[in-house]
Design a protein around this motif. Structure first.
Motif, PDB file in Angstrom:
ATOM      1  N   HIS A   1       0.998  -1.314   0.179  1.00  0.00           N
ATOM      2  CA  HIS A   1       0.007  -0.010  -0.016  1.00  0.00           C
ATOM      3  C   HIS A   1       0.709   1.373   0.072  1.00  0.00           C
ATOM      4  CE1 HIS A   1      -3.638  -2.409   1.891  1.00  0.00           C
ATOM      5  NE2 HIS A   1      -3.262  -2.544   0.665  1.00  0.00           N
ATOM      6  N   ARG A   2       1.887   1.255   0.830  1.00  0.00           N
ATOM      7  CA  ARG A   2       2.650   2.566   0.694  1.00  0.00           C
ATOM      8  C   ARG A   2       3.453   2.714  -0.610  1.00  0.00           C
ATOM      9  NH1 ARG A   2       5.314   0.155   5.191  1.00  0.00           N
ATOM     10  NH2 ARG A   2       7.198  -0.197   4.031  1.00  0.00           N
ATOM     11  N   ALA A   3       3.852   1.564  -1.100  1.00  0.00           N
ATOM     12  CA  ALA A   3       4.378   1.702  -2.459  1.00  0.00           C
ATOM     13  C   ALA A   3       3.429   2.203  -3.670  1.00  0.00           C
ATOM     14  CB  ALA A   3       5.093   0.431  -3.016  1.00  0.00           C
ATOM     15  N   GLU A   4       2.315   1.782  -3.702  1.00  0.00           N
ATOM     16  CA  GLU A   4       1.206   2.286  -4.477  1.00  0.00           C
ATOM     17  C   GLU A   4       0.975   3.888  -4.149  1.00  0.00           C
ATOM     18  OE1 GLU A   4      -2.168  -0.332  -4.608  1.00  0.00           O
ATOM     19  OE2 GLU A   4      -0.821  -2.074  -5.167  1.00  0.00           O
ATOM     20  N   PHE A   5       0.660   4.183  -3.135  1.00  0.00           N
ATOM     21  CA  PHE A   5       0.452   5.475  -2.498  1.00  0.00           C
ATOM     22  C   PHE A   5       1.818   6.382  -3.148  1.00  0.00           C
ATOM     23  CE2 PHE A   5       1.239   8.918   0.363  1.00  0.00           C
ATOM     24  CZ  PHE A   5      -0.165   9.610   0.413  1.00  0.00           C
ATOM     25  N   PHE A   6       2.719   6.068  -2.743  1.00  0.00           N
ATOM     26  CA  PHE A   6       4.016   6.906  -3.357  1.00  0.00           C
ATOM     27  C   PHE A   6       4.109   7.150  -4.886  1.00  0.00           C
ATOM     28  CE2 PHE A   6       5.908   5.764   0.863  1.00  0.00           C
ATOM     29  CZ  PHE A   6       5.787   7.048   1.466  1.00  0.00           C
ATOM     30  N   LEU A   7       3.710   5.876  -5.564  1.00  0.00           N
ATOM     31  CA  LEU A   7       3.891   5.972  -7.018  1.00  0.00           C
ATOM     32  C   LEU A   7       2.695   6.748  -7.633  1.00  0.00           C
ATOM     33  CD1 LEU A   7       5.937   3.650  -6.794  1.00  0.00           C
ATOM     34  CD2 LEU A   7       4.614   2.542  -8.552  1.00  0.00           C
ATOM     35  N   GLY A   8       1.628   6.719  -6.963  1.00  0.00           N
ATOM     36  CA  GLY A   8       0.407   7.370  -7.378  1.00  0.00           C
ATOM     37  C   GLY A   8       0.749   8.874  -7.212  1.00  0.00           C
ATOM     38  N   GLY A   9       1.232   9.352  -6.107  1.00  0.00           N
ATOM     39  CA  GLY A   9       1.555  10.874  -5.789  1.00  0.00           C
ATOM     40  C   GLY A   9       2.633  11.081  -6.727  1.00  0.00           C
ATOM     41  N   ALA A  10       3.589  10.470  -6.986  1.00  0.00           N
ATOM     42  CA  ALA A  10       4.659  10.682  -7.762  1.00  0.00           C
ATOM     43  C   ALA A  10       4.191  10.920  -9.389  1.00  0.00           C
ATOM     44  CB  ALA A  10       5.905   9.820  -8.064  1.00  0.00           C
ATOM     45  N   LEU A  11       3.250  10.024  -9.753  1.00  0.00           N
ATOM     46  CA  LEU A  11       2.690  10.373 -11.009  1.00  0.00           C
ATOM     47  C   LEU A  11       1.863  11.737 -11.162  1.00  0.00           C
ATOM     48  CD1 LEU A  11       2.232   9.179 -13.932  1.00  0.00           C
ATOM     49  CD2 LEU A  11      -0.127   8.233 -12.845  1.00  0.00           C
ATOM     50  N   GLU A  12       1.288  11.992 -10.250  1.00  0.00           N
ATOM     51  CA  GLU A  12       0.629  13.447 -10.027  1.00  0.00           C
ATOM     52  C   GLU A  12       1.527  14.695 -10.332  1.00  0.00           C
ATOM     53  OE1 GLU A  12      -2.624  16.004  -7.484  1.00  0.00           O
ATOM     54  OE2 GLU A  12      -1.775  14.225  -6.613  1.00  0.00           O
ATOM     55  N   VAL A  13       2.799  14.604  -9.709  1.00  0.00           N
ATOM     56  CA  VAL A  13       3.615  15.417  -9.808  1.00  0.00           C
ATOM     57  C   VAL A  13       4.190  15.508 -11.306  1.00  0.00           C
ATOM     58  CG1 VAL A  13       5.927  16.412  -8.925  1.00  0.00           C
ATOM     59  CG2 VAL A  13       4.298  15.355  -7.470  1.00  0.00           C
ATOM     60  N   ILE A  14       4.484  14.348 -11.815  1.00  0.00           N
ATOM     61  CA  ILE A  14       4.780  14.239 -13.165  1.00  0.00           C
ATOM     62  C   ILE A  14       3.911  14.857 -14.209  1.00  0.00           C
ATOM     63  CG2 ILE A  14       5.495  12.433 -14.943  1.00  0.00           C
ATOM     64  CD1 ILE A  14       6.655  10.738 -12.623  1.00  0.00           C
ATOM     65  N   CYS A  15       2.525  14.651 -14.029  1.00  0.00           N
ATOM     66  CA  CYS A  15       1.787  15.084 -14.873  1.00  0.00           C
ATOM     67  C   CYS A  15       1.518  16.574 -14.970  1.00  0.00           C
ATOM     68  CB  CYS A  15       0.203  14.661 -14.631  1.00  0.00           C
ATOM     69  SG  CYS A  15      -0.108  12.608 -15.259  1.00  0.00           S
ATOM     70  N   GLN A  16       1.774  17.242 -13.756  1.00  0.00           N
ATOM     71  CA  GLN A  16       1.930  18.625 -13.551  1.00  0.00           C
ATOM     72  C   GLN A  16       3.157  19.283 -14.320  1.00  0.00           C
ATOM     73  OE1 GLN A  16      -0.221  20.902 -12.137  1.00  0.00           O
ATOM     74  NE2 GLN A  16      -1.497  19.076 -12.018  1.00  0.00           N
ATOM     75  N   ALA A  17       4.183  18.408 -14.064  1.00  0.00           N
ATOM     76  CA  ALA A  17       5.512  18.779 -15.000  1.00  0.00           C
ATOM     77  C   ALA A  17       5.166  18.524 -16.463  1.00  0.00           C
ATOM     78  CB  ALA A  17       6.484  17.978 -14.529  1.00  0.00           C
ATOM     79  N   TRP A  18       4.535  17.497 -16.938  1.00  0.00           N
ATOM     80  CA  TRP A  18       4.066  17.311 -18.407  1.00  0.00           C
ATOM     81  C   TRP A  18       3.270  18.658 -18.663  1.00  0.00           C
ATOM     82  CZ3 TRP A  18       2.152  11.684 -19.506  1.00  0.00           C
ATOM     83  CH2 TRP A  18       3.225  10.985 -19.415  1.00  0.00           C
ATOM     84  N   LEU A  19       2.222  19.052 -18.007  1.00  0.00           N
ATOM     85  CA  LEU A  19       1.307  20.321 -18.288  1.00  0.00           C
ATOM     86  C   LEU A  19       2.295  21.368 -18.457  1.00  0.00           C
ATOM     87  CD1 LEU A  19      -1.579  21.349 -18.848  1.00  0.00           C
ATOM     88  CD2 LEU A  19      -1.814  21.567 -16.248  1.00  0.00           C
TER      89      LEU A  19
END
Length: 465
Positions: A333-351
């Motif tokens: 659960h910790r790993a999935e939470f960190f991966l999901g949060g990192a993807l949100e940061v990456i998508c903001q960088a993409w934007l």
């Protein structure tokens, strides 16, 4: 009678001249209005996106960039002629290509295409050394160091690697690095599959010559190719007309603007995108290997947020992931939470990157191109030609056969997610539909919806807005 006809003819001529003058005046007034309307419409479309992402203006100011008109003589025709000349193999000077991507977007496959080209000196993720040495530094604070490292590597100065090289962690899937004092070609991240390191003259006993197209056998390279001094690798680097570096750790395109403006560097950037839902699905398959990098990306959130308006309330944490309970939560659960949060940061960088590219600054003009992974695997020949033309490289027929074979494999992926192998392109594009739950899809689309819209990735049927 004759005078009356002449008078009538003159009258018609005057009316025709008047109509022509009015038509010309109408065109002169209408065209600027249409252009101005289009510009205002584009700005209006961008305003909601700018409100949802951190301030682009302030992000650019951090890299010392400002919008400036192109220098005299730097018009579109001149640049197009230069690009055409480069595409014909007559481009003057050395060219440097940076493959700008993030984890699990197919960047290893894209980099391998350049690794295979006989005229390319290729480096696979050299900034891995920097991230490991400076852990747990957040992704945003390391951008300046990454840019400086890129500048040195593009100039074939590999001494910068000695600043960060250290013994690799046991989880490293691509080989361990020796201590910095003894750094050799065997300490370069991903060296076992590098066509330059695993072929003559650095490796006289190599199983295949450099110009032969085909994947490198990592085990055979390790067995037959002894470590060589970095100065020998630098000498090989200087022989090639094109140097290509692929990495996944540069968070923002804006960090590259100083290099794009640097005289004599001749830098070009290929930015690779992929459907964020497919990215998330692929990241979940390798979540333990990506956990450390995801934490570094997620740590950047608090530094990016002050540049924009308050973010919407985040979804509740999974059970056990409160401030006091994170250590007691299941590791999965910790790993999935960190991966999901990192993807949100990456998508903001993409934007931010997409909005910057839409503004078409002079530093990016004709030195930057975008590529979607889905287009690459669906149209491998056409996209390969476009990429090599952008890099000013010829297209060997063997490479066309290679890229087609690599996208017509029998399966979606192997048991080793970091291993480059032939994949079933159609399965790779749509696998997320079968493997992600509806809740996971909704979370990804909520975090990445704006970037997906600009990249023409449609939302799932139940989430279209």
């Amino acid at each position: 009678m004759k005078g009356r006809r002449r008078w009538c003819w003159r009258g018609e001529h005057r009316r025709l001249a008047l109509l022509l003058a009015l038509y010309t005046l109408l065109l002169l007034l209408l065209v600027p209005y249409v252009l101005d309307y289009g510009a205002r419409r584009a700005r209006a479309d961008e305003e909601p996106l700018l409100r949802r992402c951190p301030s682009l203006e302030e992000a650019l100011s951090e890299w010392g960039w400002e919008q400036r008109p192109p220098p005299p003589g730097d018009d579109d025709d001149d640049d197009e002629d230069a690009a055409a000349a480069a595409g014909n193999g007559s481009g003057a000077g050395k060219r440097h290509i940076y493959l700008h991507a993030t984890w699990r977007t197919g960047s290893s496959f894209l980099g391998e295409l350049f690794n295979q080209h006989p005229d390319v000196f290729y480096l696979y993720e050299p900034m891995w050394h920097l991230w490991q040495a400076l852990y747990p530094g957040d992704a945003l604070s390391l951008q300046g160091a990454l840019r400086d490292m890129l500048r040195a590597l593009f100039r074939c100065d590999f001494s910068v690697l000695r600043l960060y090289a250290a013994p690799a962690a046991p989880r490293d899937p691509l080989g361990a690095a020796p201590p910095a004092a003894n750094l050799t070609t065997a300490g370069i991240f991903g060296w076992r599959t590098n066509k330059v390191i695993c072929s003559a003259p650095l490796c006289p006993a190599a199983p295949r010559p450099r110009r032969e197209i085909g994947l490198v056998d990592g085990a055979a390279c390790e067995q037959r190719c002894p470590p060589r001094a970095l100065r020998e690798l630098e000498a090989e680097c200087r022989k090639y007309p094109v140097v290509v570096i692929k990495d996944v750790r540069l968070l923002e395109l804006g960090a590259l603007l100083p290099l794009l403006r640097e005289p004599g560097l001749n830098l070009r950037v290929v930015q690779l995108f992929r459907d964020p839902r497919a990215v998330h699905n692929s990241r979940l398959k390798a979540k333990q290997a990506l956990l450390r990098e995801s934490i570094q990306v997620l740590r950047s959130r608090h530094r990016a947020e002050p540049r924009g308006p308050p973010r919407p309330q985040q979804p509740p944490l999974p059970p056990g992931l409160g401030l006091l309970g994170a250590g007691r939560a299941p590791a999965q659960h910790r790993a999935e939470f960190f991966l999901g949060g990192a993807l949100e940061v990456i998508c903001q960088a993409w934007l931010r990157d997409l909005l910057l590219a839409r503004r078409n600054p002079a530093a990016l003009r004709r030195r930057y191109t975008q590529l979607r992974y889905e287009d690459l695997v669906r149209e491998p020949r056409a996209q390969l030609r476009r990429l090599l033309r952008f890099a000013g490289l010829p297209v060997p027929p063997a490479m066309e056969a290679f890229v087609v074979n690599m996208t017509r494999g029998a399966a979606y992926s192997s048991e080793r997610p970091f291993l480059i192998s032939a994949r079933d392109a159609r399965e790779a594009v749509h696998a997320w539909r079968e493997r992600l739950s509806r809740q996971q899809v909704r979370q990804v689309e909520a975090a990445c919806g704006e970037a997906m819209s600009l990249l023409a990735y449609p939302l799932s049927a139940g989430e279209r807005r």
